[in-house]
Write a protein that holds these residues in place. Structure first.
Motif, PDB file in Angstrom:
ATOM      1  N   THR A 335       0.821  -1.212   0.000  1.00 52.39           N
ATOM      2  CA  THR A 335       0.000   0.000   0.000  1.00 52.39           C
ATOM      3  C   THR A 335       0.858   1.267   0.000  1.00 52.39           C
ATOM      4  OG1 THR A 335      -0.101   0.009   2.417  1.00 52.39           O
ATOM      5  CG2 THR A 335      -1.846  -1.172   1.240  1.00 52.39           C
ATOM      6  N   SER A 336       2.168   1.107   0.079  1.00 50.53           N
ATOM      7  CA  SER A 336       3.074   2.256   0.173  1.00 50.53           C
ATOM      8  C   SER A 336       3.439   2.840  -1.186  1.00 50.53           C
ATOM      9  CB  SER A 336       4.364   1.834   0.892  1.00 50.53           C
ATOM     10  OG  SER A 336       4.991   0.754   0.193  1.00 50.53           O
ATOM     11  N   LEU A 337       3.046   2.199  -2.273  1.00 53.39           N
ATOM     12  CA  LEU A 337       3.435   2.652  -3.604  1.00 53.39           C
ATOM     13  C   LEU A 337       2.649   3.899  -3.998  1.00 53.39           C
ATOM     14  CD1 LEU A 337       3.502  -0.796  -5.473  1.00 53.39           C
ATOM     15  CD2 LEU A 337       5.349   0.333  -4.198  1.00 53.39           C
ATOM     16  N   ASP A 338       3.336   4.848  -4.657  1.00 57.34           N
ATOM     17  CA  ASP A 338       2.627   6.018  -5.158  1.00 57.34           C
ATOM     18  C   ASP A 338       2.011   5.710  -6.518  1.00 57.34           C
ATOM     19  OD1 ASP A 338       4.527   6.364  -7.225  1.00 57.34           O
ATOM     20  OD2 ASP A 338       5.650   7.893  -6.131  1.00 57.34           O
ATOM     21  N   GLU A 339       1.387   6.704  -7.139  1.00 53.16           N
ATOM     22  CA  GLU A 339       0.636   6.467  -8.371  1.00 53.16           C
ATOM     23  C   GLU A 339       1.511   5.953  -9.520  1.00 53.16           C
ATOM     24  OE1 GLU A 339       1.960  10.739  -8.231  1.00 53.16           O
ATOM     25  OE2 GLU A 339       0.992   9.366  -6.827  1.00 53.16           O
ATOM     26  N   CYS A 340       2.733   6.469  -9.644  1.00 57.28           N
ATOM     27  CA  CYS A 340       3.621   6.023 -10.725  1.00 57.28           C
ATOM     28  C   CYS A 340       4.163   4.623 -10.447  1.00 57.28           C
ATOM     29  CB  CYS A 340       4.774   7.009 -10.904  1.00 57.28           C
ATOM     30  SG  CYS A 340       4.256   8.653 -11.462  1.00 57.28           S
ATOM     31  N   GLU A 341       4.389   4.322  -9.173  1.00 58.19           N
ATOM     32  CA  GLU A 341       4.881   2.999  -8.801  1.00 58.19           C
ATOM     33  C   GLU A 341       3.799   1.937  -8.937  1.00 58.19           C
ATOM     34  OE1 GLU A 341       8.238   4.457  -5.522  1.00 58.19           O
ATOM     35  OE2 GLU A 341       6.142   4.178  -4.916  1.00 58.19           O
ATOM     36  N   VAL A 342       2.561   2.289  -8.572  1.00 59.83           N
ATOM     37  CA  VAL A 342       1.459   1.343  -8.761  1.00 59.83           C
ATOM     38  C   VAL A 342       1.270   1.058 -10.247  1.00 59.83           C
ATOM     39  CG1 VAL A 342      -1.020   0.995  -8.530  1.00 59.83           C
ATOM     40  CG2 VAL A 342       0.257   1.947  -6.637  1.00 59.83           C
ATOM     41  N   LYS A 343       1.380   2.099 -11.065  1.00 61.00           N
ATOM     42  CA  LYS A 343       1.248   1.887 -12.509  1.00 61.00           C
ATOM     43  C   LYS A 343       2.365   0.974 -13.017  1.00 61.00           C
ATOM     44  CE  LYS A 343       0.699   4.139 -16.973  1.00 61.00           C
ATOM     45  NZ  LYS A 343       0.466   5.406 -17.707  1.00 61.00           N
ATOM     46  N   TRP A 344       3.576   1.167 -12.497  1.00 65.41           N
ATOM     47  CA  TRP A 344       4.678   0.285 -12.910  1.00 65.41           C
ATOM     48  C   TRP A 344       4.354  -1.163 -12.537  1.00 65.41           C
ATOM     49  CZ3 TRP A 344       7.588  -3.118 -10.091  1.00 65.41           C
ATOM     50  CH2 TRP A 344       8.650  -3.723 -10.767  1.00 65.41           C
ATOM     51  N   LEU A 345       3.863  -1.365 -11.321  1.00 67.05           N
ATOM     52  CA  LEU A 345       3.530  -2.721 -10.888  1.00 67.05           C
ATOM     53  C   LEU A 345       2.462  -3.331 -11.792  1.00 67.05           C
ATOM     54  CD1 LEU A 345       3.695  -5.037  -8.805  1.00 67.05           C
ATOM     55  CD2 LEU A 345       1.950  -3.824  -7.482  1.00 67.05           C
ATOM     56  N   ILE A 346       1.421  -2.562 -12.083  1.00 63.07           N
ATOM     57  CA  ILE A 346       0.359  -3.061 -12.958  1.00 63.07           C
ATOM     58  C   ILE A 346       0.895  -3.370 -14.343  1.00 63.07           C
ATOM     59  CG2 ILE A 346      -1.800  -2.378 -14.103  1.00 63.07           C
ATOM     60  CD1 ILE A 346      -2.542  -0.876 -11.517  1.00 63.07           C
ATOM     61  N   SER A 347       1.871  -2.581 -14.798  1.00 62.06           N
ATOM     62  CA  SER A 347       2.444  -2.806 -16.135  1.00 62.06           C
ATOM     63  C   SER A 347       3.189  -4.133 -16.235  1.00 62.06           C
ATOM     64  CB  SER A 347       3.398  -1.659 -16.500  1.00 62.06           C
ATOM     65  OG  SER A 347       4.626  -1.751 -15.793  1.00 62.06           O
ATOM     66  N   GLN A 348       3.502  -4.755 -15.089  1.00 64.41           N
ATOM     67  CA  GLN A 348       4.207  -6.031 -15.083  1.00 64.41           C
ATOM     68  C   GLN A 348       3.251  -7.225 -15.209  1.00 64.41           C
ATOM     69  OE1 GLN A 348       7.741  -5.723 -14.968  1.00 64.41           O
ATOM     70  NE2 GLN A 348       6.938  -3.638 -15.185  1.00 64.41           N
ATOM     71  N   MET A 349       1.957  -6.949 -15.217  1.00 64.17           N
ATOM     72  CA  MET A 349       0.975  -8.026 -15.274  1.00 64.17           C
ATOM     73  C   MET A 349       0.788  -8.542 -16.705  1.00 64.17           C
ATOM     74  SD  MET A 349       0.043  -8.345 -12.092  1.00 64.17           S
ATOM     75  CE  MET A 349       1.675  -7.797 -11.554  1.00 64.17           C
ATOM     76  N   ASP A 350       0.449  -9.819 -16.812  1.00 67.18           N
ATOM     77  CA  ASP A 350       0.127 -10.433 -18.106  1.00 67.18           C
ATOM     78  C   ASP A 350      -1.371 -10.337 -18.410  1.00 67.18           C
ATOM     79  OD1 ASP A 350       2.779 -11.675 -18.919  1.00 67.18           O
ATOM     80  OD2 ASP A 350       2.526 -12.493 -16.899  1.00 67.18           O
ATOM     81  N   TRP A 351      -2.137  -9.983 -17.404  1.00 66.70           N
ATOM     82  CA  TRP A 351      -3.582  -9.749 -17.551  1.00 66.70           C
ATOM     83  C   TRP A 351      -4.029  -9.031 -16.306  1.00 66.70           C
ATOM     84  CZ3 TRP A 351      -7.600 -11.757 -14.424  1.00 66.70           C
ATOM     85  CH2 TRP A 351      -8.897 -11.546 -14.903  1.00 66.70           C
ATOM     86  N   PHE A 352      -5.029  -8.165 -16.441  1.00 66.85           N
ATOM     87  CA  PHE A 352      -5.476  -7.370 -15.308  1.00 66.85           C
ATOM     88  C   PHE A 352      -6.986  -7.216 -15.353  1.00 66.85           C
ATOM     89  CE2 PHE A 352      -6.225  -3.396 -12.938  1.00 66.85           C
ATOM     90  CZ  PHE A 352      -5.473  -3.641 -11.791  1.00 66.85           C
ATOM     91  N   CYS A 353      -7.610  -7.355 -14.188  1.00 60.67           N
ATOM     92  CA  CYS A 353      -9.038  -7.099 -14.019  1.00 60.67           C
ATOM     93  C   CYS A 353      -9.192  -6.082 -12.902  1.00 60.67           C
ATOM     94  CB  CYS A 353      -9.790  -8.383 -13.680  1.00 60.67           C
ATOM     95  SG  CYS A 353     -11.542  -8.126 -13.264  1.00 60.67           S
ATOM     96  N   GLY A 354      -9.857  -4.969 -13.187  1.00 57.93           N
ATOM     97  CA  GLY A 354     -10.010  -3.937 -12.173  1.00 57.93           C
ATOM     98  C   GLY A 354     -11.421  -3.418 -12.080  1.00 57.93           C
ATOM     99  N   THR A 355     -11.756  -2.916 -10.910  1.00 60.57           N
ATOM    100  CA  THR A 355     -13.022  -2.227 -10.712  1.00 60.57           C
ATOM    101  C   THR A 355     -12.804  -0.720 -10.617  1.00 60.57           C
ATOM    102  OG1 THR A 355     -13.936  -4.158  -9.571  1.00 60.57           O
ATOM    103  CG2 THR A 355     -15.090  -2.076  -9.266  1.00 60.57           C
ATOM    104  N   ARG A 356     -11.718  -0.284  -9.986  1.00 57.35           N
ATOM    105  CA  ARG A 356     -11.374   1.128  -9.941  1.00 57.35           C
ATOM    106  C   ARG A 356     -10.962   1.594 -11.342  1.00 57.35           C
ATOM    107  NH1 ARG A 356     -13.008   3.486  -5.079  1.00 57.35           N
ATOM    108  NH2 ARG A 356     -12.346   2.192  -3.306  1.00 57.35           N
TER     109      ARG A 356
END
Length: 451
Positions: A335-356
């Motif tokens: 939960t400590s990641l900022d907006e750019c870091e969260v985006k980086w983490l999401i960019s490492q996914m092979d598939w993503f499902c989100g509600t937000r």
């Protein structure tokens, strides 16, 4: 440290040599408080401030939920550091505070006396323009009367003070209450410019405007967060780093605490047909059973446990259900990641499902095959821009079984989904850059008219 591009270097160099280029533009920014727990709002804040790349001499004040006047530095992706002012504007019942939006509304109606009495009104009066982004998708009565009032009143204050109002790319509506729709209409009619972030929302904007529509002032753009850069965290938990480096597929799931933690919201406010709890748990179960991938539960609103909007609480609840059987394949991300870091983490996914919404924008803009469990119509237009309109799954229309099956089919066909997104994404990102330049040019024009 990011490196200045040649184009940006030239612009800053010209500004330092040529006073006409460096003509100061004073901007007040509303609707993207930098210090909330919502990483989507933080993404809008960071992306909106990229306007300074086109306006290097701009003086920027960001209105937030704090108190008084404060100073902050912000580093742009190009490496330039901005000196910002933060000034409070907030709702609530503390009418003894000058930051209270209702106190400011009263002061706004008092002419020059209001400016003398209220420092926030003085700030707005001294601005070349007010830029308002409404948290990206909060310009609606979907979230209740208090939320709507806190979103619409700052816009009406700018109009009342006769300061040019720029409505940055955002969602408009739904407006189910005629009175609130009329207030929204007043805001968009009174704006200098109004941008929608997708063609569906643009239709609502155009309808609100009626015969006041002007193609020069009312534009269809894209969400500014498509221009948000990624940044790899300097430190990650060892286990998370090992998982990301592993050859197993990485599947990301963003669960909205707004819905998961509040059964009343699911049933009454959003009128779900599907059971969101059961659906997300079964999606995790099926993904674990049918693949050898790992599940990353990714919070995007980092509110603390006990808050009705807490994504971490929702993710932790789901994690507990699978820890005993699949503890080596399911984790909750930091939960400590900022907006750019969260985006980086999401960019490492092979598939993503989100509600937000902005969790999915982080994925789409990173070319990650993405679907969304969407509790309103706001997601469809954004996904259609990215060639992923068929990846919007509406629990208000689908049964629980249908919602689960649609999501699992998305997981199975992620390669085809990536191809579709890759065909559309370059034009979306180009639009995100172009709209900043168009807005910057209009701001310069306003500044010259007032000089």
């Amino acid at each position: 440290m990011p490196v200045l591009t040649m184009k940006t270097k030239q612009r800053f160099s010209e500004a330092s040599r040529n006073p006409s280029v460096a003509n100061p533009v004073k901007i007040s920014v509303l609707g993207c408080d930098p210090d909330t727990a919502n990483r989507g709002v933080s993404a809008l804040y960071a992306s909106t401030l990229r306007l300074a790349e086109h306006l290097p001499s701009a003086e920027i004040t960001v209105f937030d939920s704090g108190l008084g006047l404060r100073k902050r530095k912000h580093e742009l992706p190009c490496g330039t550091t901005l000196d910002l002012k933060l000034r409070g504007m907030r709702g609530g019942k503390r009418f003894d505070r000058s930051e209270n939006v209702y106190v400011m509304k009263i002061a706004a109606g008092l002419g020059t006396v209001g400016s003398f009495l209220n420092p926030g009104i003085r700030e707005i009066d001294s601005s070349t323009a007010v830029l308002d982004i409404s948290g990206g998708d909060s310009f609606s009565d979907l979230y209740g009367a208090k939320r709507f009032s806190s979103v619409v009143q700052p816009k009406l204050i700018a109009i009342q003070r006769q300061v040019p109002l720029f409505l940055l790319p955002q969602t408009y509506g739904p407006f189910t209450c005629p009175k609130k729709r009329e207030m929204a209409r007043r805001a968009v009619v009174g704006a200098e410019m109004a941008w929608a972030r997708d063609h569906r929302s643009f239709e609502i904007l155009s309808d609100l405007l009626g015969n006041q529509f002007n193609p020069d002032n009312h534009r269809c753009g894209v969400d500014v967060a498509f221009g948000l850069p990624t940044r790899e965290p300097t430190q990650l938990p060892e286990r998370l780093s090992e998982w990301l480096a592993d050859s197993s597929p990485n599947f990301g799931l963003n669960v909205s605490g707004l819905i998961y933690n509040d059964l009343t919201a699911m049933k009454r406010r959003f009128r779900f047909r599907a059971n969101y709890h059961e659906a997300v748990e079964q999606i995790v179960q099926r993904a674990l059973e049918e693949t050898d991938g790992r599940i990353f539960l990714v919070p995007h609103v980092m509110a603390s446990h006990g808050s009705y909007e807490s994504d971490p609480q929702a993710c932790d609840d789901i994690h507990k259900k699978f820890k005993a059987s699949y503890g080596d394949r399911v984790m909750v991300t930091p939960t400590s990641l900022d907006e750019c870091e969260v985006k980086w983490l999401i960019s490492q996914m092979d598939w993503f499902c989100g509600t937000r919404m902005h969790a999915t924008i982080a994925a789409l803009s990173s070319l990650v095959p993405t679907c969304t469990i969407a509790y309103s119509d706001k997601a469809r237009g954004v996904f259609e821009l990215c060639g992923a309109g068929d990846q919007v799954f509406d629990p208000r229309q689908l049964s629980t079984a249908e919602l689960i099956e649609c999501t699992i089919q998305s997981l199975r066909h992620r390669v085809e989904s990536r191809k579709k997104i890759s065909e559309c994404l370059p034009s979306v990102k180009e639009a995100a850059e172009q709209q900043l330049q168009v807005i910057a040019d209009r701001l310069l024009s306003c500044s010259q008219e007032n000089s």
